[in-house]
Design an enzyme around this catalytic site. Structure first.
Site, PDB file in Angstrom:
ATOM      1  N   TYR A   1      -3.200  22.277 -15.001  1.00 48.67           N
ATOM      2  CA  TYR A   1      -1.864  22.629 -15.462  1.00 48.67           C
ATOM      3  C   TYR A   1      -1.775  22.670 -16.976  1.00 48.67           C
ATOM      4  O   TYR A   1      -0.886  22.065 -17.573  1.00 48.67           O
ATOM      5  CB  TYR A   1      -0.820  21.676 -14.869  1.00 48.67           C
ATOM      6  CG  TYR A   1      -0.634  21.924 -13.394  1.00 48.67           C
ATOM      7  CD1 TYR A   1       0.223  22.918 -12.957  1.00 48.67           C
ATOM      8  CD2 TYR A   1      -1.367  21.208 -12.450  1.00 48.67           C
ATOM      9  CE1 TYR A   1       0.367  23.190 -11.606  1.00 48.67           C
ATOM     10  CE2 TYR A   1      -1.232  21.468 -11.096  1.00 48.67           C
ATOM     11  CZ  TYR A   1      -0.364  22.457 -10.681  1.00 48.67           C
ATOM     12  OH  TYR A   1      -0.227  22.736  -9.356  1.00 48.67           O
TER      13      TYR A   1
ATOM     14  N   TYR B   1       4.265  16.859  -2.103  1.00 49.84           N
ATOM     15  CA  TYR B   1       3.158  17.548  -2.781  1.00 49.84           C
ATOM     16  C   TYR B   1       1.941  17.554  -1.865  1.00 49.84           C
ATOM     17  O   TYR B   1       1.543  16.502  -1.352  1.00 49.84           O
ATOM     18  CB  TYR B   1       2.794  16.868  -4.110  1.00 49.84           C
ATOM     19  CG  TYR B   1       1.609  17.537  -4.767  1.00 49.84           C
ATOM     20  CD1 TYR B   1       1.755  18.741  -5.452  1.00 49.84           C
ATOM     21  CD2 TYR B   1       0.326  16.999  -4.649  1.00 49.84           C
ATOM     22  CE1 TYR B   1       0.670  19.390  -6.004  1.00 49.84           C
ATOM     23  CE2 TYR B   1      -0.775  17.645  -5.210  1.00 49.84           C
ATOM     24  CZ  TYR B   1      -0.593  18.837  -5.881  1.00 49.84           C
ATOM     25  OH  TYR B   1      -1.675  19.484  -6.421  1.00 49.84           O
TER      26      TYR B   1
ATOM     27  N   ASP C   1      -0.236  13.675   5.539  1.00 50.21           N
ATOM     28  CA  ASP C   1      -1.098  13.883   4.379  1.00 50.21           C
ATOM     29  C   ASP C   1      -1.254  12.543   3.662  1.00 50.21           C
ATOM     30  O   ASP C   1      -0.362  12.117   2.928  1.00 50.21           O
ATOM     31  CB  ASP C   1      -0.468  14.944   3.467  1.00 50.21           C
ATOM     32  CG  ASP C   1      -1.269  15.181   2.188  1.00 50.21           C
ATOM     33  OD1 ASP C   1      -2.220  14.409   1.921  1.00 50.21           O
ATOM     34  OD2 ASP C   1      -0.931  16.128   1.451  1.00 50.21           O
TER      35      ASP C   1
ATOM     36  N   LYS D   1      -9.129  12.128  -2.004  1.00 54.72           N
ATOM     37  CA  LYS D   1      -9.054  11.266  -3.191  1.00 54.72           C
ATOM     38  C   LYS D   1      -9.928  10.014  -3.160  1.00 54.72           C
ATOM     39  O   LYS D   1     -11.060  10.069  -3.614  1.00 54.72           O
ATOM     40  CB  LYS D   1      -7.587  10.942  -3.488  1.00 54.72           C
ATOM     41  CG  LYS D   1      -6.857  12.176  -4.029  1.00 54.72           C
ATOM     42  CD  LYS D   1      -5.556  11.852  -4.721  1.00 54.72           C
ATOM     43  CE  LYS D   1      -5.074  12.997  -5.580  1.00 54.72           C
ATOM     44  NZ  LYS D   1      -4.039  13.835  -4.997  1.00 54.72           N
TER      45      LYS D   1
HETATM   46  C1  PLP Z   1      -3.931  15.213  -4.635  1.00 56.92           C
HETATM   47  C2  PLP Z   1      -3.245  15.550  -3.382  1.00 56.92           C
HETATM   48  C3  PLP Z   1      -3.563  16.708  -2.664  1.00 56.92           C
HETATM   49  C4  PLP Z   1      -4.565  17.735  -3.168  1.00 56.92           C
HETATM   50  O1  PLP Z   1      -5.823  17.204  -3.302  1.00 56.92           O
HETATM   51  P1  PLP Z   1      -6.911  17.945  -4.274  1.00 56.92           P
HETATM   52  O2  PLP Z   1      -8.156  17.161  -4.060  1.00 56.92           O
HETATM   53  O3  PLP Z   1      -6.346  17.829  -5.661  1.00 56.92           O
HETATM   54  O4  PLP Z   1      -7.006  19.344  -3.821  1.00 56.92           O
HETATM   55  C5  PLP Z   1      -2.912  16.940  -1.465  1.00 56.92           C
HETATM   56  N1  PLP Z   1      -1.998  16.075  -0.998  1.00 56.92           N
HETATM   57  C6  PLP Z   1      -1.672  14.942  -1.650  1.00 56.92           C
HETATM   58  C7  PLP Z   1      -0.685  14.004  -1.062  1.00 56.92           C
HETATM   59  C8  PLP Z   1      -2.279  14.646  -2.869  1.00 56.92           C
HETATM   60  O5  PLP Z   1      -1.929  13.531  -3.526  1.00 56.92           O
END
Ligand code: PLP
Length: 424
Positions: free
Chosen positions: A16, A143, A244, A273
């Site tokens: 970004y 997100y 997620d 992550k």
């Molecule tokens: C960081 C994140 C993503 C995307 O993961 P990337 O490895 O950056 O593509 C998706 N969902 C959540 C909740 C996140 O924190």
């Protein structure tokens, strides 16, 4: 400005960021909870490199595992071939994940894990002869990543993707949960969501959300009751639930998975992550038995996805080592300790004029401001304090490595308070 920063500005893109001269610091090395800059300054890491470096940098157990794997099988294509690190990792993920999740799709990043989850949900309904069920219901303030499918379920306003609205599929959005974590929440709090599920019943494939903690869309911690009611609602309406846990997975909220706060299991789970402890990129999408059976029954009878670096053995080895460290169990006490230290250390911010809210959950502390921060000014100010904090918009937040000690935690919270007190 170092020579490297000048070269960077000429040739490199950052997340970004454009070509403007926003603050940029050259890193010389990392170790434990410290980031050492090229100019010799040492920063206490308050970000865990975006939720991932939970055991600190260069943990010897993870390093040793990756080195061993490097000498034997760093990577081999996953089409038609398999290996112990990948198979055993999928077994270990299933053993630890909420019940009912049976099968794992490995991928390279969180966004791709979300793409895979969405594709699974759409293929599920196609296999069931209901191809018109192809929309998703998502939450405002959510997100889920930066690729096109993931962007389409991010908050349409704060999701940083407004630019692409005209080419994204139009999904259905409900307000973010109003009740905070720790508060109770009756089914009436889901009235709007229930109405949306009713109104779109025939066309909804799944609900997608971040359980308990909405991350990059607003750093909001919400009531576990909301998740319980939502699970029941999805069951009643016969739609899938995608959780997620890319940010929350592997202990960050005080439970191994945030779904555990509500005692629920999703039909599809995304992790990423912290999966490798922040060393290598790896993500996974776990699916329930029902989803797996549907995908292998209908036409085309296979799941239509396959990244080149799927099941990367180095990344799997790192993930095993990270899971070993989590299995040893110290993280529960560490995260509880971080929660206490953040709660007391950030409390003084609450009284500051620039501050709208202070909230802490597990290893996450958030100072929400009344106005967006000026990164030009604030980022160097944090570095002056000897801490690494990367705010966005109105949110100054920290999620330090689990292994951080008391003195470094104090440095983090004192530094945040000092910088925030100069704002507004
Ligand atoms: C960081 C994140 C993503 C995307 O993961 P990337 O490895 O950056 O593509 C998706 N969902 C959540 C909740 C996140 O924190």
């Amino acid at each position: 400005m170092t020579n490297l920063v000048e070269r960077d500005r000429r040739r490199v893109w950052h997340p970004y960021a454009g070509a403007e001269a926003s603050p940029l610091f050259e890193v010389e090395s990392v170790s434990g909870v410290k980031i050492r800059l090229a100019d010799g300054r040492e920063l206490v890491d308050g970000m865990s490199s975006w939720w991932s470096a939970i055991h600190g940098y260069r943990h010897p157990h993870i390093e040793a595992a990756v080195k061993r794997q490097l000498e034997r099988l760093p990577h081999v294509m996953f089409g038609g071939l398999t290996h112990e690190p990948a198979v055993r990792l999928c077994e270990r993920l299933v053993e630890r994940a909420p019940t009912g999740l049976e099968r794992v799709f490995l991928s390279d990043s969180g966004s791709v894990a979300v793409e895979v989850a969405i594709k699974m949900a759409l293929q599920f309904w196609q296999a069931r002869g209901r191809p018109e069920r192809r929309r998703l219901l998502a939450l405002r303030g959510g997100y889920h990543g930066d690729t096109f499918g993931a962007m389409a379920v991010c908050d349409p306003v704060t999701g940083m993707h407004g630019l692409f609205a005209s080419v994204l599929p139009a999904h259905v959005f409900a307000e973010r949960p109003a009740r905070r974590f720790g508060e109770s929440c009756g089914p009436a709090e889901l009235d709007e969501l229930t109405r949306l599920v009713d109104a779109h019943r025939g066309e909804l494939a799944a609900v997608i959300l971040e359980p308990i903690v909405q991350g990059a869309g607003g750093m909001w911690f919400y009531s576990a009751d909301y998740l319980r009611h939502l699970r029941a609602l999805c069951d009643d309406a016969g739609i899938l639930l995608i959780a997620d846990e890319i940010a929350t997975g592997f202990g960050r909220t005080g439970r191994l998975f945030a779904c555990e706060h509500a005692g629920i299991a999703p039909d599809i789970l995304c992790v990423g992550k912290a999966l490798t402890g922040g060393t290598l990129t790896l993500a996974a999408t776990l699916a329930s038995g029902e989803v797996c059976r549907a995908l292998s029954s209908g036409d085309p009878g296979v799941f239509m996805h396959g990244p080149t670096f799927m099941g990367n053995a180095l990344a799997c080895a790192a993930a095993h080592a990270s899971l070993d460290l989590l299995d040893a169990g110290a993280w529960t006490g560490q995260v509880a300790g971080i929660e206490r230290a953040l709660a007391s250390g950030l409390e003084p911010c609450r009284a500051l004029p620039a501050v709208a809210d202070v909230r802490v959950l597990g290893g996450i502390g958030v100072v929400e401001l009344r106005a967006p921060v000026d990164m030009e000014r604030v980022e160097p100010a944090f570095v002056e304090q000897g801490i690494w904090i990367r705010p966005f918009g109105r949110l100054v937040y920290t999620m330090p490595p689990y292994v951080i000690g008391e003195a470094d935690l104090t440095r983090l919270t004192d530094g945040i308070c000092a910088v925030v007190s100069t704002l507004g």
